[in-house]
Enzyme design. Structure first.
Site, PDB file in Angstrom:
ATOM      1  N   LYS A 262       0.834  -1.198   0.000  1.00 26.18           N
ATOM      2  CA  LYS A 262       0.000   0.000   0.000  1.00 26.18           C
ATOM      3  C   LYS A 262       0.869   1.249   0.000  1.00 26.18           C
ATOM      4  O   LYS A 262       1.945   1.239   0.585  1.00 26.18           O
ATOM      5  CB  LYS A 262      -0.828   0.047   1.300  1.00 26.18           C
ATOM      6  CG  LYS A 262      -2.009  -0.895   1.360  1.00 26.18           C
ATOM      7  CD  LYS A 262      -2.765  -0.720   2.670  1.00 26.18           C
ATOM      8  CE  LYS A 262      -3.894  -1.701   2.841  1.00 26.18           C
ATOM      9  NZ  LYS A 262      -4.982  -1.561   1.873  1.00 26.18           N
ATOM     10  N   ARG A 336     -10.197 -11.667   2.192  1.00 20.76           N
ATOM     11  CA  ARG A 336     -11.048 -12.738   1.658  1.00 20.76           C
ATOM     12  C   ARG A 336     -10.353 -14.093   1.735  1.00 20.76           C
ATOM     13  O   ARG A 336     -11.013 -15.127   1.813  1.00 20.76           O
ATOM     14  CB  ARG A 336     -11.461 -12.395   0.227  1.00 20.76           C
ATOM     15  CG  ARG A 336     -10.322 -12.294  -0.754  1.00 20.76           C
ATOM     16  CD  ARG A 336     -10.677 -11.517  -2.003  1.00 20.76           C
ATOM     17  NE  ARG A 336     -10.869 -10.101  -1.732  1.00 20.76           N
ATOM     18  CZ  ARG A 336     -11.175  -9.191  -2.650  1.00 20.76           C
ATOM     19  NH1 ARG A 336     -11.323  -9.543  -3.917  1.00 20.76           N
ATOM     20  NH2 ARG A 336     -11.331  -7.924  -2.311  1.00 20.76           N
TER      21      ARG A 336
HETATM   22  N1  BES Z   1      -8.016  -3.752   4.648  1.00 18.02           N
HETATM   23  C1  BES Z   1      -8.273  -3.329   3.339  1.00 18.02           C
HETATM   24  C2  BES Z   1      -9.628  -2.637   3.176  1.00 18.02           C
HETATM   25  C3  BES Z   1      -9.789  -1.316   3.890  1.00 18.02           C
HETATM   26  C4  BES Z   1      -9.458  -0.138   3.228  1.00 18.02           C
HETATM   27  C5  BES Z   1     -10.309  -1.267   5.141  1.00 18.02           C
HETATM   28  C6  BES Z   1      -9.621   1.069   3.886  1.00 18.02           C
HETATM   29  C7  BES Z   1     -10.504  -0.045   5.789  1.00 18.02           C
HETATM   30  C8  BES Z   1     -10.142   1.116   5.156  1.00 18.02           C
HETATM   31  C9  BES Z   1      -8.263  -4.507   2.375  1.00 18.02           C
HETATM   32  O1  BES Z   1      -7.457  -5.573   2.709  1.00 18.02           O
HETATM   33  C10 BES Z   1      -7.763  -3.999   1.064  1.00 18.02           C
HETATM   34  O2  BES Z   1      -6.641  -3.606   1.000  1.00 18.02           O
HETATM   35  N2  BES Z   1      -8.631  -4.016   0.075  1.00 18.02           N
HETATM   36  C11 BES Z   1      -8.310  -3.569  -1.223  1.00 18.02           C
HETATM   37  C12 BES Z   1      -8.858  -4.596  -2.166  1.00 18.02           C
HETATM   38  C13 BES Z   1      -8.346  -4.488  -3.551  1.00 18.02           C
HETATM   39  C14 BES Z   1      -6.857  -4.746  -3.612  1.00 18.02           C
HETATM   40  C15 BES Z   1      -9.086  -5.496  -4.374  1.00 18.02           C
HETATM   41  C16 BES Z   1      -8.982  -2.224  -1.434  1.00 18.02           C
HETATM   42  O3  BES Z   1     -10.073  -2.003  -0.905  1.00 18.02           O
HETATM   43  O4  BES Z   1      -8.397  -1.368  -2.072  1.00 18.02           O
HETATM   44 ZN    ZN Z   2      -5.406  -5.396   2.069  1.00 18.60          ZN
END
Ligand code: BES
Ligand code: ZN
Ligand code: ZN
Length: 487
Positions: A262, A336
Protein backbone atom coordinates in the site's frame (compact mmCIF):
# COMPACT_ATOMS: atom_id res chain seq x y z
CA UNK A 1 -16.71 2.57 32.93
CA UNK A 2 -18.88 4.71 35.22
CA UNK A 3 -21.43 2.93 37.38
CA UNK A 4 -24.90 3.66 36.10
CA UNK A 5 -27.93 3.70 38.37
CA UNK A 6 -31.58 4.72 38.22
CA UNK A 7 -33.53 7.23 40.24
CA UNK A 8 -37.04 8.63 40.30
CA UNK A 9 -35.72 12.08 41.37
CA UNK A 10 -36.83 15.17 39.52
CA UNK A 11 -34.24 16.98 37.36
CA UNK A 12 -34.38 19.96 39.71
CA UNK A 13 -33.40 17.96 42.78
CA UNK A 14 -30.98 15.41 41.25
CA UNK A 15 -27.60 15.27 43.05
CA UNK A 16 -24.74 15.39 40.55
CA UNK A 17 -21.97 17.63 39.26
CA UNK A 18 -23.80 18.04 35.96
CA UNK A 19 -27.44 17.71 34.95
CA UNK A 20 -27.82 16.50 31.36
CA UNK A 21 -31.26 17.69 30.38
CA UNK A 22 -33.08 16.54 27.27
CA UNK A 23 -35.30 19.29 25.89
CA UNK A 24 -38.18 18.24 23.63
CA UNK A 25 -40.11 21.49 23.73
CA UNK A 26 -40.90 24.33 26.09
CA UNK A 27 -42.33 22.04 28.78
CA UNK A 28 -38.97 20.38 29.45
CA UNK A 29 -37.25 23.72 29.98
CA UNK A 30 -38.98 24.31 33.33
CA UNK A 31 -37.23 26.88 35.49
CA UNK A 32 -34.39 27.06 32.92
CA UNK A 33 -36.59 28.50 30.16
CA UNK A 34 -35.35 32.09 30.49
CA UNK A 35 -31.68 31.04 30.57
CA UNK A 36 -32.09 28.78 27.54
CA UNK A 37 -33.85 31.53 25.62
CA UNK A 38 -31.05 33.96 26.45
CA UNK A 39 -28.54 31.44 25.11
CA UNK A 40 -30.46 31.17 21.83
CA UNK A 41 -31.40 27.56 22.48
CA UNK A 42 -34.15 26.99 19.93
CA UNK A 43 -34.48 23.24 20.39
CA UNK A 44 -33.26 22.25 16.96
CA UNK A 45 -32.21 18.56 17.03
CA UNK A 46 -28.61 18.10 18.13
CA UNK A 47 -28.27 21.58 19.65
CA UNK A 48 -26.60 21.80 23.06
CA UNK A 49 -26.09 24.54 25.66
CA UNK A 50 -23.81 24.36 28.68
CA UNK A 51 -24.11 26.78 31.59
CA UNK A 52 -23.86 27.11 35.39
CA UNK A 53 -27.28 26.52 36.88
CA UNK A 54 -27.07 29.46 39.31
CA UNK A 55 -29.12 27.56 41.85
CA UNK A 56 -32.10 27.06 39.54
CA UNK A 57 -31.52 23.32 39.88
CA UNK A 58 -29.44 21.43 42.42
CA UNK A 59 -26.64 20.40 40.01
CA UNK A 60 -24.11 23.24 39.61
CA UNK A 61 -23.85 22.81 35.82
CA UNK A 62 -26.52 22.08 33.22
CA UNK A 63 -26.00 20.66 29.75
CA UNK A 64 -29.20 21.03 27.73
CA UNK A 65 -29.56 18.82 24.66
CA UNK A 66 -32.34 19.31 22.15
CA UNK A 67 -34.37 16.16 21.40
CA UNK A 68 -37.13 15.43 18.89
CA UNK A 69 -40.65 15.22 20.33
CA UNK A 70 -40.57 11.43 20.36
CA UNK A 71 -36.91 10.45 20.57
CA UNK A 72 -35.92 6.97 19.41
CA UNK A 73 -33.59 4.76 21.44
CA UNK A 74 -30.77 5.78 19.11
CA UNK A 75 -31.55 9.50 19.63
CA UNK A 76 -31.20 8.94 23.38
CA UNK A 77 -28.07 6.80 23.06
CA UNK A 78 -26.45 9.66 21.15
CA UNK A 79 -27.77 12.40 23.44
CA UNK A 80 -26.50 10.60 26.54
CA UNK A 81 -23.05 10.18 25.00
CA UNK A 82 -22.96 13.77 23.79
CA UNK A 83 -23.88 14.96 27.27
CA UNK A 84 -21.30 12.80 28.97
CA UNK A 85 -18.55 13.95 26.59
CA UNK A 86 -19.51 17.59 27.15
CA UNK A 87 -19.41 17.05 30.93
CA UNK A 88 -15.58 17.00 30.74
CA UNK A 89 -14.26 16.90 34.33
CA UNK A 90 -17.49 15.92 36.05
CA UNK A 91 -17.25 12.94 38.37
CA UNK A 92 -21.01 12.45 38.39
CA UNK A 93 -23.86 13.25 36.02
CA UNK A 94 -27.64 12.97 36.19
CA UNK A 95 -29.45 12.34 32.92
CA UNK A 96 -32.99 13.62 32.47
CA UNK A 97 -33.64 12.39 28.93
CA UNK A 98 -37.26 11.26 29.37
CA UNK A 99 -36.98 7.59 28.31
CA UNK A 100 -40.41 6.38 27.14
CA UNK A 101 -39.71 2.78 28.15
CA UNK A 102 -37.15 0.29 29.34
CA UNK A 103 -35.50 -0.03 25.89
CA UNK A 104 -34.82 3.69 26.00
CA UNK A 105 -33.35 3.40 29.51
CA UNK A 106 -31.03 0.71 28.13
CA UNK A 107 -30.02 2.97 25.24
CA UNK A 108 -29.18 5.84 27.61
CA UNK A 109 -27.06 3.53 29.76
CA UNK A 110 -25.23 2.34 26.64
CA UNK A 111 -24.71 5.94 25.53
CA UNK A 112 -23.12 6.80 28.88
CA UNK A 113 -20.74 3.84 28.81
CA UNK A 114 -19.85 4.26 25.13
CA UNK A 115 -19.53 8.04 25.30
CA UNK A 116 -17.17 7.99 28.27
CA UNK A 117 -14.73 5.63 26.52
CA UNK A 118 -11.13 6.77 26.37
CA UNK A 119 -8.04 5.04 25.10
CA UNK A 120 -5.15 6.36 27.14
CA UNK A 121 -2.98 3.27 27.54
CA UNK A 122 -0.07 4.95 25.79
CA UNK A 123 -0.53 8.48 27.21
CA UNK A 124 1.89 9.49 29.92
CA UNK A 125 0.29 12.88 30.72
CA UNK A 126 -3.29 14.17 30.81
CA UNK A 127 -4.39 15.85 27.57
CA UNK A 128 -7.66 17.32 26.39
CA UNK A 129 -8.91 13.88 25.57
CA UNK A 130 -7.69 12.52 28.86
CA UNK A 131 -9.04 14.90 31.46
CA UNK A 132 -7.86 14.79 35.04
CA UNK A 133 -11.17 13.60 36.47
CA UNK A 134 -12.98 10.50 35.35
CA UNK A 135 -16.70 10.10 35.29
CA UNK A 136 -17.42 7.58 38.02
CA UNK A 137 -21.19 7.64 38.33
CA UNK A 138 -24.22 8.41 36.21
CA UNK A 139 -27.81 8.35 37.36
CA UNK A 140 -30.64 8.04 34.87
CA UNK A 141 -33.79 9.81 35.98
CA UNK A 142 -36.90 7.82 35.13
CA UNK A 143 -40.20 6.86 36.70
CA UNK A 144 -39.35 3.19 35.82
CA UNK A 145 -36.42 3.26 38.23
CA UNK A 146 -37.91 0.68 40.57
CA UNK A 147 -38.90 -1.86 37.90
CA UNK A 148 -36.78 -4.99 37.74
CA UNK A 149 -36.96 -4.89 33.93
CA UNK A 150 -35.17 -1.54 34.10
CA UNK A 151 -32.44 -2.92 36.36
CA UNK A 152 -32.00 -5.84 33.95
CA UNK A 153 -31.74 -3.37 31.07
CA UNK A 154 -28.86 -1.64 32.90
CA UNK A 155 -27.01 -4.93 33.27
CA UNK A 156 -27.53 -5.70 29.59
CA UNK A 157 -26.31 -2.25 28.59
CA UNK A 158 -23.18 -2.62 30.73
CA UNK A 159 -22.36 -6.01 29.21
CA UNK A 160 -22.86 -4.83 25.64
CA UNK A 161 -20.97 -1.56 26.17
CA UNK A 162 -18.12 -3.44 27.81
CA UNK A 163 -17.91 -5.65 24.70
CA UNK A 164 -17.91 -2.63 22.37
CA UNK A 165 -15.24 -0.87 24.45
CA UNK A 166 -13.11 -4.01 24.55
CA UNK A 167 -13.25 -4.30 20.76
CA UNK A 168 -12.26 -0.60 20.58
CA UNK A 169 -9.26 -1.22 22.82
CA UNK A 170 -8.08 -4.07 20.60
CA UNK A 171 -8.45 -2.01 17.43
CA UNK A 172 -6.64 0.94 19.03
CA UNK A 173 -3.69 -1.18 20.16
CA UNK A 174 -0.62 -0.37 18.02
CA UNK A 175 0.05 -3.07 15.42
CA UNK A 176 3.47 -3.97 16.78
CA UNK A 177 1.84 -4.83 20.09
CA UNK A 178 -0.91 -7.03 18.69
CA UNK A 179 0.75 -9.41 16.29
CA UNK A 180 -1.19 -12.67 15.96
CA UNK A 181 0.20 -14.41 19.06
CA UNK A 182 -0.26 -11.22 21.14
CA UNK A 183 -3.85 -10.88 20.05
CA UNK A 184 -4.51 -14.51 20.97
CA UNK A 185 -3.24 -13.68 24.45
CA UNK A 186 -5.46 -10.61 24.68
CA UNK A 187 -8.52 -12.64 23.59
CA UNK A 188 -7.80 -15.42 26.08
CA UNK A 189 -7.20 -12.89 28.89
CA UNK A 190 -10.51 -11.22 28.08
CA UNK A 191 -12.47 -14.48 28.17
CA UNK A 192 -10.78 -15.53 31.41
CA UNK A 193 -11.34 -12.12 32.96
CA UNK A 194 -15.13 -12.26 32.64
CA UNK A 195 -17.87 -14.29 34.28
CA UNK A 196 -18.19 -16.15 30.95
CA UNK A 197 -14.85 -17.94 31.46
CA UNK A 198 -16.56 -21.22 32.38
CA UNK A 199 -18.95 -21.10 29.45
CA UNK A 200 -16.67 -20.17 26.56
CA UNK A 201 -14.15 -22.73 25.32
CA UNK A 202 -11.17 -21.29 23.47
CA UNK A 203 -9.08 -23.29 20.98
CA UNK A 204 -5.98 -21.90 19.26
CA UNK A 205 -4.40 -23.30 16.10
CA UNK A 206 -0.79 -22.26 15.47
CA UNK A 207 0.90 -22.35 12.07
CA UNK A 208 1.74 -26.06 12.31
CA UNK A 209 -1.81 -27.00 13.13
CA UNK A 210 -3.09 -24.68 10.39
CA UNK A 211 -0.88 -26.56 7.90
CA UNK A 212 -2.17 -29.92 9.14
CA UNK A 213 -5.71 -28.62 8.74
CA UNK A 214 -5.07 -27.38 5.17
CA UNK A 215 -5.79 -23.72 5.93
CA UNK A 216 -3.87 -22.45 2.90
CA UNK A 217 -5.63 -19.09 2.89
CA UNK A 218 -4.64 -18.07 6.42
CA UNK A 219 -1.13 -19.49 5.94
CA UNK A 220 -0.70 -17.84 2.54
CA UNK A 221 -1.50 -14.40 3.95
CA UNK A 222 0.56 -14.87 7.12
CA UNK A 223 3.70 -16.34 5.56
CA UNK A 224 5.36 -12.99 4.80
CA UNK A 225 5.43 -12.05 8.48
CA UNK A 226 7.93 -13.00 11.19
CA UNK A 227 4.94 -13.46 13.45
CA UNK A 228 3.03 -16.51 12.19
CA UNK A 229 -0.77 -16.66 11.83
CA UNK A 230 -3.29 -18.11 14.28
CA UNK A 231 -6.88 -19.27 14.22
CA UNK A 232 -8.80 -18.75 17.44
CA UNK A 233 -12.10 -20.56 17.96
CA UNK A 234 -14.52 -19.63 20.72
CA UNK A 235 -17.36 -22.01 21.50
CA UNK A 236 -20.34 -21.15 23.67
CA UNK A 237 -22.78 -24.01 23.85
CA UNK A 238 -25.55 -23.62 26.43
CA UNK A 239 -27.71 -26.70 27.12
CA UNK A 240 -30.89 -24.85 26.24
CA UNK A 241 -29.63 -23.57 22.83
CA UNK A 242 -32.43 -23.04 20.32
CA UNK A 243 -30.18 -22.20 17.36
CA UNK A 244 -26.54 -22.27 16.25
CA UNK A 245 -24.87 -19.14 14.97
CA UNK A 246 -21.32 -19.17 13.58
CA UNK A 247 -19.30 -15.95 13.46
CA UNK A 248 -16.15 -15.38 11.43
CA UNK A 249 -13.89 -12.34 11.82
CA UNK A 250 -11.13 -10.90 9.66
CA UNK A 251 -8.13 -10.48 11.93
CA UNK A 252 -5.31 -8.87 9.95
CA UNK A 253 -3.24 -7.39 12.75
CA UNK A 254 -1.57 -5.08 10.25
CA UNK A 255 -2.30 -4.77 6.54
CA UNK A 256 0.74 -3.43 4.71
CA UNK A 257 -0.73 -4.85 1.49
CA UNK A 258 2.02 -7.48 1.33
CA UNK A 259 4.04 -7.46 -1.90
CA UNK A 260 1.19 -5.47 -3.51
CA UNK A 261 2.25 -2.89 -0.96
CA UNK A 262 0.00 0.00 0.00
CA UNK A 263 1.06 3.63 -0.40
CA UNK A 264 2.14 5.11 2.95
CA UNK A 265 -0.97 7.18 3.56
CA UNK A 266 -3.34 4.22 3.07
CA UNK A 267 -1.25 2.12 5.44
CA UNK A 268 -1.48 4.59 8.31
CA UNK A 269 -4.71 3.22 9.79
CA UNK A 270 -4.21 -0.42 8.88
CA UNK A 271 -3.99 -1.57 12.48
CA UNK A 272 -7.79 -1.40 12.16
CA UNK A 273 -7.79 -4.48 9.94
CA UNK A 274 -8.54 -6.89 12.79
CA UNK A 275 -11.75 -5.07 13.75
CA UNK A 276 -13.90 -7.93 12.44
CA UNK A 277 -12.11 -10.48 14.63
CA UNK A 278 -12.34 -8.08 17.59
CA UNK A 279 -16.09 -7.73 17.01
CA UNK A 280 -16.86 -11.45 16.82
CA UNK A 281 -14.76 -12.29 19.89
CA UNK A 282 -16.16 -9.44 22.01
CA UNK A 283 -19.73 -10.20 20.89
CA UNK A 284 -19.42 -13.93 21.64
CA UNK A 285 -18.23 -13.21 25.17
CA UNK A 286 -21.12 -10.75 25.65
CA UNK A 287 -23.64 -13.31 24.36
CA UNK A 288 -22.29 -15.85 26.86
CA UNK A 289 -22.33 -13.32 29.71
CA UNK A 290 -25.95 -12.53 28.89
CA UNK A 291 -26.66 -16.28 29.01
CA UNK A 292 -28.57 -16.20 25.72
CA UNK A 293 -29.92 -19.64 24.77
CA UNK A 294 -28.02 -19.90 21.49
CA UNK A 295 -24.94 -21.84 20.49
CA UNK A 296 -22.23 -19.56 19.11
CA UNK A 297 -19.02 -20.65 17.45
CA UNK A 298 -16.67 -17.80 16.58
CA UNK A 299 -13.58 -18.01 14.37
CA UNK A 300 -10.98 -15.24 14.50
CA UNK A 301 -8.61 -15.55 11.51
CA UNK A 302 -5.41 -13.80 12.59
CA UNK A 303 -2.48 -12.97 10.32
CA UNK A 304 -0.11 -10.09 9.70
CA UNK A 305 0.03 -9.14 6.00
CA UNK A 306 3.67 -8.24 5.34
CA UNK A 307 6.03 -8.19 2.36
CA UNK A 308 9.17 -10.32 2.68
CA UNK A 309 11.21 -12.95 0.86
CA UNK A 310 8.72 -15.52 2.10
CA UNK A 311 5.57 -13.60 1.23
CA UNK A 312 2.89 -14.86 -1.16
CA UNK A 313 3.37 -13.37 -4.63
CA UNK A 314 0.81 -12.16 -7.13
CA UNK A 315 0.45 -15.21 -9.38
CA UNK A 316 0.78 -17.78 -6.61
CA UNK A 317 -1.96 -20.37 -6.18
CA UNK A 318 -3.24 -21.21 -2.69
CA UNK A 319 -4.97 -24.45 -1.73
CA UNK A 320 -7.75 -23.56 0.68
CA UNK A 321 -9.40 -25.43 3.55
CA UNK A 322 -12.43 -26.09 1.33
CA UNK A 323 -10.21 -27.88 -1.22
CA UNK A 324 -10.61 -25.11 -3.80
CA UNK A 325 -7.52 -23.52 -5.38
CA UNK A 326 -7.23 -19.74 -5.64
CA UNK A 327 -5.04 -17.70 -7.95
CA UNK A 328 -3.73 -14.63 -6.10
CA UNK A 329 -3.70 -11.41 -8.12
CA UNK A 330 -3.24 -8.78 -5.47
CA UNK A 331 -1.79 -9.59 -2.06
CA UNK A 332 -3.61 -6.55 -0.65
CA UNK A 333 -6.93 -8.37 -1.11
CA UNK A 334 -5.88 -10.64 1.75
CA UNK A 335 -9.00 -10.48 3.91
CA UNK A 336 -11.05 -12.74 1.66
CA UNK A 337 -8.26 -15.35 1.76
CA UNK A 338 -8.21 -15.67 5.56
CA UNK A 339 -12.01 -15.47 5.74
CA UNK A 340 -12.35 -18.23 3.14
CA UNK A 341 -10.76 -20.73 5.53
CA UNK A 342 -12.74 -19.41 8.50
CA UNK A 343 -15.99 -19.66 6.54
CA UNK A 344 -15.21 -23.19 5.34
CA UNK A 345 -14.53 -24.29 8.92
CA UNK A 346 -17.68 -22.57 10.12
CA UNK A 347 -19.75 -24.31 7.45
CA UNK A 348 -18.29 -27.70 8.46
CA UNK A 349 -19.98 -27.21 11.85
CA UNK A 350 -23.42 -27.06 10.13
CA UNK A 351 -24.68 -23.96 11.93
CA UNK A 352 -28.10 -22.47 11.15
CA UNK A 353 -26.43 -19.26 10.02
CA UNK A 354 -22.98 -17.78 9.50
CA UNK A 355 -22.14 -14.09 9.82
CA UNK A 356 -18.71 -12.81 8.93
CA UNK A 357 -17.46 -9.37 9.89
CA UNK A 358 -14.58 -7.79 8.01
CA UNK A 359 -12.86 -4.53 7.15
CA UNK A 360 -12.82 -5.92 3.65
CA UNK A 361 -12.97 -3.32 0.90
CA UNK A 362 -12.24 0.35 0.37
CA UNK A 363 -14.94 0.09 -2.31
CA UNK A 364 -17.56 -0.29 0.43
CA UNK A 365 -16.59 3.16 1.69
CA UNK A 366 -16.90 4.53 -1.82
CA UNK A 367 -20.43 3.09 -1.95
CA UNK A 368 -21.73 3.80 1.56
CA UNK A 369 -19.43 6.36 3.17
CA UNK A 370 -17.41 6.09 6.34
CA UNK A 371 -20.18 5.40 8.83
CA UNK A 372 -22.23 2.66 7.17
CA UNK A 373 -21.45 -1.04 6.83
CA UNK A 374 -22.51 -3.14 3.83
CA UNK A 375 -24.64 -6.27 4.30
CA UNK A 376 -24.30 -8.96 1.63
CA UNK A 377 -25.04 -12.68 1.58
CA UNK A 378 -26.75 -15.67 0.05
CA UNK A 379 -30.07 -15.65 1.94
CA UNK A 380 -32.37 -12.64 1.51
CA UNK A 381 -34.54 -13.52 4.51
CA UNK A 382 -31.55 -13.82 6.82
CA UNK A 383 -30.08 -10.62 5.35
CA UNK A 384 -33.33 -8.88 6.36
CA UNK A 385 -32.99 -10.30 9.89
CA UNK A 386 -29.45 -8.96 10.16
CA UNK A 387 -30.53 -5.60 8.72
CA UNK A 388 -33.35 -5.39 11.28
CA UNK A 389 -30.93 -6.28 14.08
CA UNK A 390 -28.58 -3.50 12.97
CA UNK A 391 -31.43 -0.98 13.04
CA UNK A 392 -32.59 -2.12 16.47
CA UNK A 393 -29.01 -1.90 17.75
CA UNK A 394 -28.54 1.59 16.29
CA UNK A 395 -25.73 0.65 13.88
CA UNK A 396 -25.91 2.06 10.38
CA UNK A 397 -25.78 -0.73 7.77
CA UNK A 398 -27.22 -1.09 4.28
CA UNK A 399 -27.83 -4.07 1.97
CA UNK A 400 -25.81 -4.49 -1.22
CA UNK A 401 -26.37 -7.23 -3.83
CA UNK A 402 -24.10 -10.01 -5.04
CA UNK A 403 -24.83 -9.62 -8.73
CA UNK A 404 -24.80 -12.29 -11.42
CA UNK A 405 -21.83 -10.59 -13.12
CA UNK A 406 -19.62 -11.31 -10.09
CA UNK A 407 -20.27 -15.07 -10.14
CA UNK A 408 -18.61 -15.26 -13.55
CA UNK A 409 -15.76 -13.02 -12.41
CA UNK A 410 -14.75 -15.15 -9.41
CA UNK A 411 -14.59 -18.32 -11.50
CA UNK A 412 -12.58 -16.72 -14.29
CA UNK A 413 -9.05 -17.83 -13.32
CA UNK A 414 -7.30 -19.60 -16.17
CA UNK A 415 -5.16 -21.78 -13.91
CA UNK A 416 -7.09 -22.25 -10.62
CA UNK A 417 -10.68 -22.81 -9.47
CA UNK A 418 -11.14 -19.25 -8.30
CA UNK A 419 -9.76 -15.84 -8.97
CA UNK A 420 -9.05 -13.75 -5.88
CA UNK A 421 -9.24 -10.26 -7.28
CA UNK A 422 -11.68 -8.52 -9.59
CA UNK A 423 -10.25 -8.01 -13.08
CA UNK A 424 -12.37 -4.83 -13.33
CA UNK A 425 -12.17 -1.77 -11.05
CA UNK A 426 -15.93 -1.76 -10.39
CA UNK A 427 -18.03 -3.37 -7.66
CA UNK A 428 -15.11 -4.44 -5.47
CA UNK A 429 -17.37 -5.09 -2.46
CA UNK A 430 -19.70 -7.28 -4.52
CA UNK A 431 -16.83 -9.25 -6.03
CA UNK A 432 -15.31 -9.88 -2.61
CA UNK A 433 -18.65 -11.17 -1.30
CA UNK A 434 -19.12 -13.38 -4.38
CA UNK A 435 -15.70 -14.86 -3.62
CA UNK A 436 -16.59 -15.51 0.03
CA UNK A 437 -19.87 -17.13 -1.01
CA UNK A 438 -17.89 -19.92 -2.66
CA UNK A 439 -16.81 -21.12 0.80
CA UNK A 440 -20.07 -21.35 2.75
CA UNK A 441 -21.72 -24.07 0.68
CA UNK A 442 -25.49 -24.07 1.25
CA UNK A 443 -25.32 -22.51 4.71
CA UNK A 444 -27.36 -19.37 5.23
CA UNK A 445 -24.78 -16.59 5.42
CA UNK A 446 -24.42 -12.82 5.80
CA UNK A 447 -21.29 -10.76 5.29
CA UNK A 448 -20.77 -7.40 7.02
CA UNK A 449 -18.20 -5.15 5.36
CA UNK A 450 -17.22 -2.71 8.13
CA UNK A 451 -14.28 -1.04 6.35
CA UNK A 452 -15.90 2.39 6.85
CA UNK A 453 -17.47 2.37 10.32
CA UNK A 454 -14.80 0.32 12.15
CA UNK A 455 -12.47 3.29 12.59
CA UNK A 456 -13.06 7.00 13.01
CA UNK A 457 -10.16 9.02 11.60
CA UNK A 458 -12.02 12.30 12.19
CA UNK A 459 -13.09 13.83 15.50
CA UNK A 460 -15.28 12.19 18.12
CA UNK A 461 -19.06 12.59 17.74
CA UNK A 462 -22.02 11.27 19.73
CA UNK A 463 -20.83 7.92 21.11
CA UNK A 464 -18.23 7.42 18.36
CA UNK A 465 -14.70 8.07 19.65
CA UNK A 466 -11.61 8.74 17.58
CA UNK A 467 -10.05 5.46 16.42
CA UNK A 468 -11.64 2.04 16.91
CA UNK A 469 -15.43 2.17 17.20
CA UNK A 470 -16.39 -1.41 18.09
CA UNK A 471 -18.48 -1.58 14.93
CA UNK A 472 -20.57 -4.75 14.54
CA UNK A 473 -20.62 -5.81 18.20
CA UNK A 474 -24.06 -4.41 19.05
CA UNK A 475 -25.61 -5.83 15.89
CA UNK A 476 -24.20 -9.30 16.56
CA UNK A 477 -25.45 -9.35 20.16
CA UNK A 478 -28.86 -8.09 19.05
CA UNK A 479 -29.01 -10.68 16.27
CA UNK A 480 -28.14 -13.47 18.71
CA UNK A 481 -30.88 -12.25 21.09
CA UNK A 482 -33.41 -12.31 18.28
CA UNK A 483 -32.38 -15.76 17.04
CA UNK A 484 -32.51 -16.98 20.64
CA UNK A 485 -36.04 -15.65 20.97
CA UNK A 486 -34.96 -13.41 23.82
CA UNK A 487 -36.25 -10.20 22.22
N1 BES B 1 -8.02 -3.75 4.65
C1 BES B 1 -8.27 -3.33 3.34
C2 BES B 1 -9.63 -2.64 3.18
C3 BES B 1 -9.79 -1.32 3.89
C4 BES B 1 -9.46 -0.14 3.23
C5 BES B 1 -10.31 -1.27 5.14
C6 BES B 1 -9.62 1.07 3.89
C7 BES B 1 -10.50 -0.04 5.79
C8 BES B 1 -10.14 1.12 5.16
C9 BES B 1 -8.26 -4.51 2.37
O1 BES B 1 -7.46 -5.57 2.71
C10 BES B 1 -7.76 -4.00 1.06
O2 BES B 1 -6.64 -3.61 1.00
N2 BES B 1 -8.63 -4.02 0.07
C11 BES B 1 -8.31 -3.57 -1.22
C12 BES B 1 -8.86 -4.60 -2.17
C13 BES B 1 -8.35 -4.49 -3.55
C14 BES B 1 -6.86 -4.75 -3.61
C15 BES B 1 -9.09 -5.50 -4.37
C16 BES B 1 -8.98 -2.22 -1.43
O3 BES B 1 -10.07 -2.00 -0.91
O4 BES B 1 -8.40 -1.37 -2.07
ZN1 ZN C 1 -5.41 -5.40 2.07
ZN1 ZN D 1 -7.11 -5.79 4.77
Amino acid sequence: MPTVSLSTSKPTTAQADVLILGVRGDDDKGELAATLDLLGFTGEKGQTARFPSGGLVKAPVVIAIALPDEPTAEDLRRAAAKGVRAAKNAASVALALHPAGVDEVEAIAEGVALGSYRYDTYKTKPTDAKTSVELTSAVILTPFARQTTATKALDRAATVADAVNTARDWVNTPPGDKRPADLVEAFVAHVNGTDAAQDVKVTVWDEKRLAKESCGGILGVGQGSDSPPRLVTLAYEPDEAVAHLALVGKGITFDSGGLSIKPGASMQTMKLDMAGAAAVVAATVAIARLGLPIKVTAYACLAENMPSGRATRPGDVLRMRSGATVEVHNTDAEGRLVLADGLALAAEGSPDHIVDVATLTGACMVALGQHTAGILGNDDAFGETVFAASKAAGESMWPLPITEEMKGAVTSSSIADLRQHNPKPYGGTLFAAAFLREFVGETSWAHLDIAGPSFNDGSAFDYTPVGGTGSGVRTLVRLASELAGAR
